[in-house]
Write a protein that holds these residues in place. Structure first.
Motif, PDB file in Angstrom:
ATOM      1  N   HIS A  63       0.810  -1.217   0.000  1.00  0.00           N
ATOM      2  CA  HIS A  63       0.000   0.000   0.000  1.00  0.00           C
ATOM      3  C   HIS A  63       0.843   1.268   0.000  1.00  0.00           C
ATOM      4  N   ALA A  64       2.147   1.148   0.225  1.00  0.00           N
ATOM      5  CA  ALA A  64       2.998   2.330   0.374  1.00  0.00           C
ATOM      6  C   ALA A  64       2.987   3.244  -0.854  1.00  0.00           C
ATOM      7  N   PRO A  65       3.046   2.729  -2.103  1.00  0.00           N
ATOM      8  CA  PRO A  65       3.002   3.653  -3.248  1.00  0.00           C
ATOM      9  C   PRO A  65       1.727   4.487  -3.306  1.00  0.00           C
ATOM     10  N   PHE A  66       0.600   3.920  -2.904  1.00  0.00           N
ATOM     11  CA  PHE A  66      -0.649   4.679  -2.883  1.00  0.00           C
ATOM     12  C   PHE A  66      -0.637   5.684  -1.732  1.00  0.00           C
ATOM     13  N   ALA A  67      -0.228   5.218  -0.553  1.00  0.00           N
ATOM     14  CA  ALA A  67      -0.226   6.097   0.618  1.00  0.00           C
ATOM     15  C   ALA A  67       0.741   7.254   0.447  1.00  0.00           C
ATOM     16  N   ALA A  68       1.865   7.024  -0.233  1.00  0.00           N
ATOM     17  CA  ALA A  68       2.854   8.083  -0.435  1.00  0.00           C
ATOM     18  C   ALA A  68       2.249   9.262  -1.194  1.00  0.00           C
ATOM     19  N   VAL A  69       1.375   8.981  -2.138  1.00  0.00           N
ATOM     20  CA  VAL A  69       0.720  10.050  -2.901  1.00  0.00           C
ATOM     21  C   VAL A  69      -0.122  10.925  -1.969  1.00  0.00           C
ATOM     22  N   LEU A  70      -0.920  10.290  -1.116  1.00  0.00           N
ATOM     23  CA  LEU A  70      -1.780  11.061  -0.207  1.00  0.00           C
ATOM     24  C   LEU A  70      -0.960  11.812   0.827  1.00  0.00           C
ATOM     25  N   LEU A  71       0.117  11.213   1.306  1.00  0.00           N
ATOM     26  CA  LEU A  71       0.978  11.914   2.266  1.00  0.00           C
ATOM     27  C   LEU A  71       1.610  13.149   1.628  1.00  0.00           C
ATOM     28  N   ALA A  72       2.036  13.025   0.378  1.00  0.00           N
ATOM     29  CA  ALA A  72       2.617  14.178  -0.311  1.00  0.00           C
ATOM     30  C   ALA A  72       1.587  15.282  -0.510  1.00  0.00           C
ATOM     31  N   LEU A  73       0.367  14.912  -0.837  1.00  0.00           N
ATOM     32  CA  LEU A  73      -0.689  15.911  -0.999  1.00  0.00           C
ATOM     33  C   LEU A  73      -0.999  16.601   0.329  1.00  0.00           C
ATOM     34  N   ALA A  74      -1.052  15.815   1.413  1.00  0.00           N
ATOM     35  CA  ALA A  74      -1.282  16.407   2.735  1.00  0.00           C
ATOM     36  C   ALA A  74      -0.153  17.354   3.107  1.00  0.00           C
ATOM     37  N   LEU A  75       1.062  16.971   2.800  1.00  0.00           N
ATOM     38  CA  LEU A  75       2.219  17.823   3.069  1.00  0.00           C
ATOM     39  C   LEU A  75       2.089  19.167   2.366  1.00  0.00           C
ATOM     40  N   LEU A  76       1.804  19.144   1.075  1.00  0.00           N
ATOM     41  CA  LEU A  76       1.772  20.390   0.307  1.00  0.00           C
ATOM     42  C   LEU A  76       0.551  21.242   0.637  1.00  0.00           C
ATOM     43  N   GLU A  77      -0.607  20.615   0.843  1.00  0.00           N
ATOM     44  CA  GLU A  77      -1.804  21.391   1.178  1.00  0.00           C
ATOM     45  C   GLU A  77      -1.622  22.166   2.479  1.00  0.00           C
ATOM     46  N   HIS A  78      -0.858  21.610   3.410  1.00  0.00           N
ATOM     47  CA  HIS A  78      -0.665  22.287   4.683  1.00  0.00           C
ATOM     48  C   HIS A  78       0.583  23.162   4.685  1.00  0.00           C
ATOM     49  N   ALA A  79       1.602  22.778   3.925  1.00  0.00           N
ATOM     50  CA  ALA A  79       2.812  23.593   3.861  1.00  0.00           C
ATOM     51  C   ALA A  79       2.550  24.926   3.180  1.00  0.00           C
ATOM     52  N   VAL A  80       1.667  24.931   2.182  1.00  0.00           N
ATOM     53  CA  VAL A  80       1.400  26.164   1.452  1.00  0.00           C
ATOM     54  C   VAL A  80       0.753  27.211   2.340  1.00  0.00           C
TER      55      VAL A  80
END
Length: 499
Positions: free
Chosen positions: A298-315
Motif C-alpha cells: 500500500h505504500a506507493p498509494f499512501a505516499a501520494v496522499l501523504l505528499a498531498l497532505a504535506l503540500l496542502e498544509h505547507a502552502v
C-alpha cells in the motif's frame, strides 16, 4: 509556442527517463507470464472458473486482473515482445506526469522546492515496482486519476463524479487495488463536511458518497460478478498471502521504505505547523498511511496522499516561513524555490515522454522481436521450458515462481503444481510445496500425491535439497539444464505407462 514552454519540466524529465529505460527493458518478471497465459486463454476460450493450468488449483480460477493480460497479449501481436514493456513504460510515465499535476493542485500552483522534494519521495517509494511488468502499474495510474477527480470535486466540480463509476468498472478488471477508489472518494467527502460545515457541503458530500457506492458496485461488472466485493478481504486473510513479500509489513531494509517514512514525517511536521488542518486529505492519508506500515504494497498509494497532505498544509505557512527565516541560506533557499517554480510553470510535462513513447513504438513496430528474443534469459529458463514443450503433455512439479512461465511457454497441457497466482491453490498445496522445497517430513507423501511426470526446479539452494533427495531415490533423468534451472523427466516403468 515559446521555446521555453517546450522545454521539459521536472515531471517530464523523470517520465522521459522512465519511458526510455522501461520501454527498452527485456521481460523478466515471473508473474507477467501467468497474466500472459491467462490473457491468451481468455481470448481463445473465454472465462471459466475451472483452472486450465493445473489440477491442484481446486479453489477456482477467476482472472480478476484479466484486462492486464489481454492488453499485454494484444500489444505483443503489434509490438512483439516489447508490448508488455511498452505498456509499463507508458503507465509509469503517465503516472509521473499526472502526479506532478496533482501536486501542483495541492500546492495551489506553487510547484517549488517542496513540491519537487515530495515528488522525489513519491518516485523513490514507487521505484521498486518499476522493473516489474505487473498490473499494479495500472492500479497506481487509476489511483492518481481518482486523486485528480477528488481534487476537482473539492474545487467545486460536481460533474467529475460521473467519472468514478466508469473508473470502478475498468479498475476492478485490471488490478485488485480497485477498492481504494471508492474509499478515497468516500473518505474525502466525509472530510469535506468537517472542513466546510454547511447544508450545501452536506448535500455535495452525500452525493459524492453515493457515487463512491456506485463505483464500488460497478466493480461487480466483470467475470467474477458480485463475488469480487469480498475478494480483497478474502485474499488478504489467506495464510498463503501473508508469506508474499509485498504483503508483509514495511521492510526497513529497503530505501523505498525510508523514503516513505521521511515523507510521512514531513507531512506530520507540515500539518502540525499549519494554522488550518484539512480533514478531506488527512482522513484518507491517515488511514492508508497506517495501512502501508502493516502491508507494504500500500505504500506507493499512501505516499501520494501523504505528499498531498504535506503540500496542502505547507502552502498555508509558506509566507510566514519566508518572513521568519532571515539569513543567507534562507535567501538562497527562497531563490532556488523560485527557480524551481518558474521552471515548472514555463515548461512542458507531457510532450517529451509522449514523443519518446511514440518513437519507441515505431522502432518496435518496424522490428518486432519474438517472445524468446525479448525475454531476459538469465532470469527465465527458456531452454528448459523449450525442452519441456517437446515432451508429451503431463504434470509438472515446479517452484511457486516458475509456474507462470511454464503455462505461457509450454502451454496449459503441462499442468503446473503451483504458481504465483496464489488464490486458486488451497492451503494444503502451499504446505506441500514448502515440504518439497525444504525436505520437511511429509515431502515424499506430497510427491506421491501429485505424481508428477516432469520436474522444473532450481538447482541452487534450497532447490538442491529436493534434487538431492530425488537422486537418492532414483527414477528421474535430467533432460535439460538452463542457468539455475533443470528439467527432469520421470522414468516410469512400462506397466505404469508414459506421460
Amino acid at each position: 509556442m515559446r521555446m521555453r514552454a517546450v522545454l521539459p519540466g521536472p515531471a517530464a524529465l523523470a517520465a522521459l527517463v522512465l519511458a526510455v529505460r522501461l520501454g527498452l527493458s527485456p521481460l523478466k518478471n515471473f508473474d507477467l507470464f501467468f497474466h500472459l497465459a491467462g490473457g491468451r486463454f481468455v481470448l481463445e476460450h473465454g472465462f471459466t472458473r475451472v483452472d486450465p493450468f493445473s489440477v491442484t488449483g481446486t479453489a477456482g480460477w477467476v482472472p480478476h486482473e484479466w484486462g492486464f493480460g489481454v492488453l499485454c497479449v494484444a500489444l505483443i501481436h503489434v509490438l512483439g515482445a516489447a508490448g508488455p514493456a511498452m505498456l509499463i513504460a507508458a503507465l509509469v510515465a503517465s503516472n509521473a506526469v499526472l502526479l506532478w499535476s496533482a501536486l501542483g493542485r495541492a500546492a495551489s500552483g506553487r510547484l517549488g522546492l517542496a513540491a519537487l522534494a515530495a515528488f522525489g519521495c513519491i518516485l523513490a517509494v514507487h521505484a521498486p515496482t518499476w522493473p516489474q511488468e505487473r498490473p499494479f502499474h495500472l492500479g497506481h495510474l487509476l489511483f492518481t486519476a481518482c486523486v485528480l477527480g477528488v481534487q476537482a470535486w473539492r474545487g467545486g466540480n460536481d460533474r467529475v463524479l460521473w467519472l468514478f463509476p466508469v473508473l470502478g468498472v475498468a479498475w476492478a478488471n485490471l488490478h485488485g487495488s480497485w477498492m481504494l477508489g471508492p474509499a478515497l472518494l468516500g473518505a474525502s467527502a466525509v472530510g469535506q463536511v468537517l472542513d466546510v460545515p454547511g447544508e450545501v457541503t452536506r448535500r455535495r458530500a452525500l452525493r459524492a458518497v453515493g457515487f463512491a457506492v456506485a463505483m464500488f458496485l460497478a466493480a461487480g461488472l466483470g467475470p467474477d460478478g458480485p463475488r469480487i466485493y469480498l475478494y480483497p478481504l478474502q485474499h488478504s486473510l489467506l495464510s498463503s498471502t501473508q508469506g508474499i513479500i509485498e504483503w508483509r509489513p514495511l521492510d526497513l531494509d529497503l530505501r523505498a521504505s525510508w523514503a516513505y517514512l521521511a515523507l510521512a514525517g514531513a507531512a506530520l511536521f507540515a500539518v502540525g505547523r499549519a494554522p488550518l488542518r484539512k480533514a478531506a486529505i488527512l482522513l484518507p492519508a491517515a488511514v492508508l498511511g497506517v495501512a502501508a506500515l502493516k502491508v507494504q504494497r500500500h505504500a506507493p498509494f499512501a505516499a501520494v496522499l501523504l505528499a498531498l497532505a504535506l503540500l496542502e498544509h505547507a502552502v498555508q505557512s509558506r509566507g510566514e516561513a519566508a518572513v521568519s527565516a532571515p539569513g543567507v541560506l534562507a535567501r538562497l533557499g527562497r531563490r532556488f524555490d523560485g527557480l524551481i517554480e518558474g521552471w515548472s510553470l514555463r515548461s512542458s510535462n507531457a510532450l517529451w515522454p509522449a514523443l519518446a513513447l511514440v518513437v519507441l513504438m515505431g522502432v518496435h513496430v518496424a522490428r518486432p522481436r519474438t517472445m524468446e528474443e525479448g525475454v531476459n534469459r538469465s532470469v527465465i529458463p527458456l531452454g528448459a521450458l523449450e525442452a519441456l514443450r517437446k515432451q508429451p503433455p503431463g504434470r509438472v512439479l515446479n517452484l511457486f515462481v516458475i509456474g507462470g512461465p511454464i503455462s505461457y511457454f509450454a502451454g496449459p497441457d503441462y499442468k503446473v503444481f503451483i504458481d504465483s497466482r496464489n488464490d486458486p491453490f488451497p492451503l494444503s498445496i502451499h504446505e506441500d510445496h514448502d515440504k518439497l522445497v525444504w525436505g520437511e517430513p511429509g515431502w515424499e507423501e506430497a510427491l506421491a500425491r501429485y505424481d508428477p511426470d516432469y520436474l522444473v526446479w532450481e538447482s541452487v539452494n534450497p532447490g538442491n535439497i529436493l534434487l538431492d533427495n530425488l537422486r537418492a531415490r532414483g527414477g528421474w533423468r535430467e533432460e535439460s539444464r538452463d542457468a539455475d534451472y533443470v528439467l527432469w523427466v520421470r522414468e516410469r516403468s512400462t506397466s505404469a505407462g508414459q506421460p
